[in-house]
Write an enzyme that holds these catalytic residues in place. Structure first.
Site, PDB file in Angstrom:
ATOM      1  N   LYS A 172       0.845  -1.194   0.000  1.00 52.96           N
ATOM      2  CA  LYS A 172       0.000   0.000   0.000  1.00 52.96           C
ATOM      3  C   LYS A 172       0.883   1.248   0.000  1.00 52.96           C
ATOM      4  CE  LYS A 172      -1.954   2.412   3.222  1.00 52.96           C
ATOM      5  NZ  LYS A 172      -1.759   3.714   2.586  1.00 52.96           N
ATOM      6  N   GLY A 225       6.936   4.749   8.480  1.00 53.32           N
ATOM      7  CA  GLY A 225       6.044   5.866   8.747  1.00 53.32           C
ATOM      8  C   GLY A 225       6.236   6.357  10.160  1.00 53.32           C
ATOM      9  N   SER A 226       5.187   6.938  10.717  1.00 55.07           N
ATOM     10  CA  SER A 226       5.335   7.567  12.023  1.00 55.07           C
ATOM     11  C   SER A 226       5.327   6.530  13.154  1.00 55.07           C
ATOM     12  CB  SER A 226       4.210   8.566  12.239  1.00 55.07           C
ATOM     13  OG  SER A 226       2.974   7.905  12.246  1.00 55.07           O
ATOM     14  N   THR A 227       5.900   6.908  14.271  1.00 56.91           N
ATOM     15  CA  THR A 227       5.941   6.012  15.429  1.00 56.91           C
ATOM     16  C   THR A 227       4.523   5.741  15.931  1.00 56.91           C
ATOM     17  OG1 THR A 227       8.168   6.725  16.006  1.00 56.91           O
ATOM     18  CG2 THR A 227       6.860   5.782  17.788  1.00 56.91           C
ATOM     19  N   GLY A 230       3.064   3.177  13.797  1.00 52.19           N
ATOM     20  CA  GLY A 230       3.773   1.925  14.093  1.00 52.19           C
ATOM     21  C   GLY A 230       3.180   1.225  15.309  1.00 52.19           C
ATOM     22  N   GLU A 247      10.025   0.733  10.504  1.00 54.73           N
ATOM     23  CA  GLU A 247      11.007   1.806  10.323  1.00 54.73           C
ATOM     24  C   GLU A 247      10.249   3.098  10.610  1.00 54.73           C
ATOM     25  OE1 GLU A 247      12.823   4.628   9.503  1.00 54.73           O
ATOM     26  OE2 GLU A 247      12.709   4.228   7.350  1.00 54.73           O
ATOM     27  N   CYS A 281      13.054  10.540   7.756  1.00 58.42           N
ATOM     28  CA  CYS A 281      13.147   9.994   9.110  1.00 58.42           C
ATOM     29  C   CYS A 281      14.563  10.161   9.659  1.00 58.42           C
ATOM     30  CB  CYS A 281      12.726   8.535   9.110  1.00 58.42           C
ATOM     31  SG  CYS A 281      13.433   7.614   7.750  1.00 58.42           S
ATOM     32  N   GLU A 381       9.447  14.713  16.446  1.00 63.45           N
ATOM     33  CA  GLU A 381       9.784  14.725  15.021  1.00 63.45           C
ATOM     34  C   GLU A 381       8.905  15.751  14.305  1.00 63.45           C
ATOM     35  OE1 GLU A 381       8.808  11.243  12.560  1.00 63.45           O
ATOM     36  OE2 GLU A 381      10.843  11.343  11.774  1.00 63.45           O
TER      37      GLU A 381
HETATM   38  P1  NAD Z   1       1.679   7.843   8.819  1.00 62.63           P
HETATM   39  O1  NAD Z   1       2.589   7.031   9.625  1.00 62.63           O
HETATM   40  O2  NAD Z   1       0.268   7.960   9.290  1.00 62.63           O
HETATM   41  O3  NAD Z   1       1.626   7.323   7.288  1.00 62.63           O
HETATM   42  C1  NAD Z   1       2.587   6.453   6.714  1.00 62.63           C
HETATM   43  C2  NAD Z   1       1.878   5.298   6.013  1.00 62.63           C
HETATM   44  O4  NAD Z   1       1.106   4.574   6.957  1.00 62.63           O
HETATM   45  C3  NAD Z   1       0.887   5.721   4.919  1.00 62.63           C
HETATM   46  O5  NAD Z   1       0.948   4.785   3.851  1.00 62.63           O
HETATM   47  C4  NAD Z   1      -0.444   5.614   5.616  1.00 62.63           C
HETATM   48  O6  NAD Z   1      -1.493   5.378   4.712  1.00 62.63           O
HETATM   49  C5  NAD Z   1      -0.236   4.410   6.508  1.00 62.63           C
HETATM   50  N1  NAD Z   1      -1.126   4.341   7.669  1.00 62.63           N
HETATM   51  C6  NAD Z   1      -1.695   5.361   8.357  1.00 62.63           C
HETATM   52  N2  NAD Z   1      -2.452   4.875   9.368  1.00 62.63           N
HETATM   53  C7  NAD Z   1      -2.373   3.524   9.320  1.00 62.63           C
HETATM   54  C8  NAD Z   1      -2.917   2.478  10.099  1.00 62.63           C
HETATM   55  N3  NAD Z   1      -3.725   2.718  11.131  1.00 62.63           N
HETATM   56  N4  NAD Z   1      -2.611   1.211   9.786  1.00 62.63           N
HETATM   57  C9  NAD Z   1      -1.791   0.940   8.758  1.00 62.63           C
HETATM   58  N5  NAD Z   1      -1.249   1.904   7.972  1.00 62.63           N
HETATM   59  C10 NAD Z   1      -1.526   3.183   8.244  1.00 62.63           C
HETATM   60  O7  NAD Z   1       2.293   9.269   8.668  1.00 62.63           O
HETATM   61  P2  NAD Z   1       1.508  10.625   8.352  1.00 62.63           P
HETATM   62  O8  NAD Z   1       0.309  10.792   9.241  1.00 62.63           O
HETATM   63  O9  NAD Z   1       1.279  10.710   6.912  1.00 62.63           O
HETATM   64  O10 NAD Z   1       2.586  11.668   8.844  1.00 62.63           O
HETATM   65  C11 NAD Z   1       2.609  12.074  10.198  1.00 62.63           C
HETATM   66  C12 NAD Z   1       3.991  12.128  10.731  1.00 62.63           C
HETATM   67  O11 NAD Z   1       4.631  10.857  10.583  1.00 62.63           O
HETATM   68  C13 NAD Z   1       4.933  13.046  10.020  1.00 62.63           C
HETATM   69  O12 NAD Z   1       4.784  14.346  10.419  1.00 62.63           O
HETATM   70  C14 NAD Z   1       6.247  12.466  10.385  1.00 62.63           C
HETATM   71  O13 NAD Z   1       6.651  12.911  11.644  1.00 62.63           O
HETATM   72  C15 NAD Z   1       5.999  11.006  10.426  1.00 62.63           C
HETATM   73  N6  NAD Z   1       6.426  10.280   9.229  1.00 62.63           N
HETATM   74  C16 NAD Z   1       7.587   9.605   9.309  1.00 62.63           C
HETATM   75  C17 NAD Z   1       8.046   8.907   8.207  1.00 62.63           C
HETATM   76  C18 NAD Z   1       9.345   8.170   8.260  1.00 62.63           C
HETATM   77  O14 NAD Z   1       9.920   7.872   7.235  1.00 62.63           O
HETATM   78  N7  NAD Z   1       9.822   7.838   9.430  1.00 62.63           N
HETATM   79  C19 NAD Z   1       7.318   8.892   7.030  1.00 62.63           C
HETATM   80  C20 NAD Z   1       6.103   9.572   6.983  1.00 62.63           C
HETATM   81  C21 NAD Z   1       5.674  10.260   8.110  1.00 62.63           C
END
Ligand code: NAD
Length: 487
Positions: A172, A225-227, A230, A247, A281, A381
């Protein structure tokens, strides 16, 4: 190009017929409507991957590798188109997508194409009379969730090792940036990947992503993605114990010692935080400066930051484009208020640019803030072109500041003292450390974090372990093995 779900080798609409809009962050104009997967589509994609996986795993590893190598070639042949697509959808300056994102994507597929038939099991020296060998088997069907900050590159980081190891994938992409991943799906079909081996499902995180995390038929979920997300994934997957690779966020400390080459450090520190508008990140989002050089460093660093050319990401002269979404822009700007509330001082930026040509877009000026190590802007972050600066006197103090966050992904050290570099590198709580450089990545070198930055490693031989399971096989080679029940 196609804007539909890619399932079982075919492009198709979502079962619901729903779509999501993907925008150009330069002016928030519509680029395309893209099919939006829901739970029924996830089920369909997992079924397609399950059907394809046994034959994919049985295929000679060299053949799997050959397809990955062909994909790397196809990416290079379509480099300009991919660079434009990625820049339009994410806001990355075109000079970066041309020079970094697209070549690194090709290189990752090529590296793991070569890896496919070189990742070996082992023979284990157990007691005499037995041959014990360890085979590395694919996990089966794995889910992968990619964020919006480096969608093309992260697609390769995730797909390439999983496929090389013999897994099939349901991926996804992020709802904000699905286009380059869909283009990769088209190229995979063109170069001959069998149907179902890879399935691409643009969709919402809390719907399709959450459903993938809960799904009992995925052997693993790899997430970047975000912690906060995660943690949600850990909870959602508890019911089926799928393997996770996470990650997550970071708050990289970039420490500049008094003996550093300041010209290199200033430039490296600017790259560390402003590349990709700080949406990384591993961004060097905390500058930790030795007091002896702090004034000079800050003067030179803010001067360089102020000179960074903001503009339309498709203009080759642009050095910093828009953030990927208005939401991210608001988040970054809100941290300027947070910094001030806690007594921080904004030395540069802290606002959207005044240029009327950029007013409709998701732009934020390079922002430099003086703050205490415990302040929120030094702990959380921000994920934007926003760096907090603190100073230190002793190496111990620098180490304490560097290690005083919940994260542990990347860290930088700028020093001409070799012993100090090794001493600090060993003591920093971080998955990666860069000395007199920052943000170096290679498909051959493990990438990942500790603490709240997640677990598991991407890249290199490490990630091949993440996408396989060990099977220990015991063979009795002693015809006279003493029976347990001698009769
Ligand atoms: P997010 O973690 O919500 O999104 C990353 C991915 O996770 C996207 O594909 C999203 O569709 C998916 N996702 C969201 N909720 C989910 C869930 N409940 N179950 C499974 N997958 C899900 O990040 P965001 O809300 O778009 O951004 C918010 C903050 O996250 C940013 O401001 C930043 O601090 C951080 N971020 C970090 C990274 C990284 O590489 N570490 C990448 C993106 C965002």
């Amino acid at each position: 190009m196609r804007h539909q779900l890619f399932i079982g080798g075919r492009f198709m609409d979502a079962e619901s017929g729903d779509t999501l809009a993907t925008l150009n962050p330069h002016d928030n104009s519509l680029i395309a409507h893209v099919a939006m997967a829901g739970p029924a589509d996830v089920d369909k994609a997992i079924a397609a991957a399950k059907a394809a996986q046994p034959a994919w795993a049985r295929m000679a590893a060299m053949e799997r590798g050959r397809l990955l190598l062909k994909l790397a070639d196809a990416i290079e042949e379509n480099a300009e188109q991919l660079a434009v697509l990625e820049s339009m959808d994410t806001g990355h300056p075109i000079r970066d997508t041309r020079a970094l994102d697209v070549p690194r994507t090709a290189v990752t597929f090529r590296y793991f194409g070569g890896m496919a038939d070189k990742f070996e099991g082992s023979v284990i020296p157990v007691e005499a009379g037995f041959l014990n060998y360890l085979a590395r088997e694919p996990l089966g069907v794995v889910g992968q969730i990619v964020p919006w900050n480096f969608p093309l590159m992260f697609t390769s980081w995730k797909l390439a090792p999983a496929l090389a190891a013999g897994n099939c994938v349901v991926m996804k992409p992020a709802e904000l940036t699905p286009l380059s991943t869909l283009r990769i799906a088209e190229l995979m079909a063109e170069v001959g990947f069998p149907p179902g081996v890879v399935n691409i499902l643009p969709g919402l995180g809390h719907v399709a992503g959450q459903y993938m995390a809960e799904h009992g038929e995925l052997a693993k979920l790899a997430f970047t993605g975000s912690t906060a997300t995660g943690r949600r994934i850990v909870q959602a997957s508890a019911g089926n114990l799928k393997k996770l690779q996470l990650e997550l966020g970071g708050k990289g400390a970039n420490i500049v010692f008094g003996d550093a080459n300041l010209t290199a450090a200033v430039n490296g520190a600017a790259f560390a935080i402003f590349h990709n508008q700080g949406q990384a990140c591993i961004a060097g989002s905390r500058l930790v400066l030795h007091r002896s050089i702090a004034d000079e460093f800050i003067a030179r660093f803010t001067q360089l930051a102020a000179s960074i050319k903001l503009g339309n990401q498709l203009d080759p002269r642009t050095e910093m484009g828009p953030l990927t979404s208005m939401q991210q822009r608001e988040r970054v700007l809100s941290y300027c208020g947070v910094a001030l509330e806690q007594g921080g001082k904004i030395l540069l930026g802290g606002k959207a640019p005044a240029d009327p040509a950029l007013r409709q877009g998701c732009y934020v000026e390079p922002t430099v803030v003086l703050a205490e190590p415990g302040d929120r802007v030094s702990q959380e972050e921000v994920f934007g072109p926003f760096v907090s600066i603190t100073t230190f006197e002793t190496d111990q103090e620098a180490l304490r500041i560097a290690n005083a966050t919940e994260y542990g992904l990347g860290a930088g050290l700028w020093t001409s003292n070799l012993q100090r570099a090794h001493q600090m590198a060993a003591r920093i709580k971080s998955g990666m450390v860069w000395v007199n450089c920052y943000k170096r990545v290679s498909p051959a070198s493990p990438f990942g974090g500790v603490g709240q930055s997640g677990y598991g490693r991407e890249m290199g031989f490490e990630v091949m372990r993440e996408y396989t399971q060990a099977k220990s096989v015991w063979i009795n080679v002693d015809a006279n093995l003493a029976p347990y029940y001698p009769r």
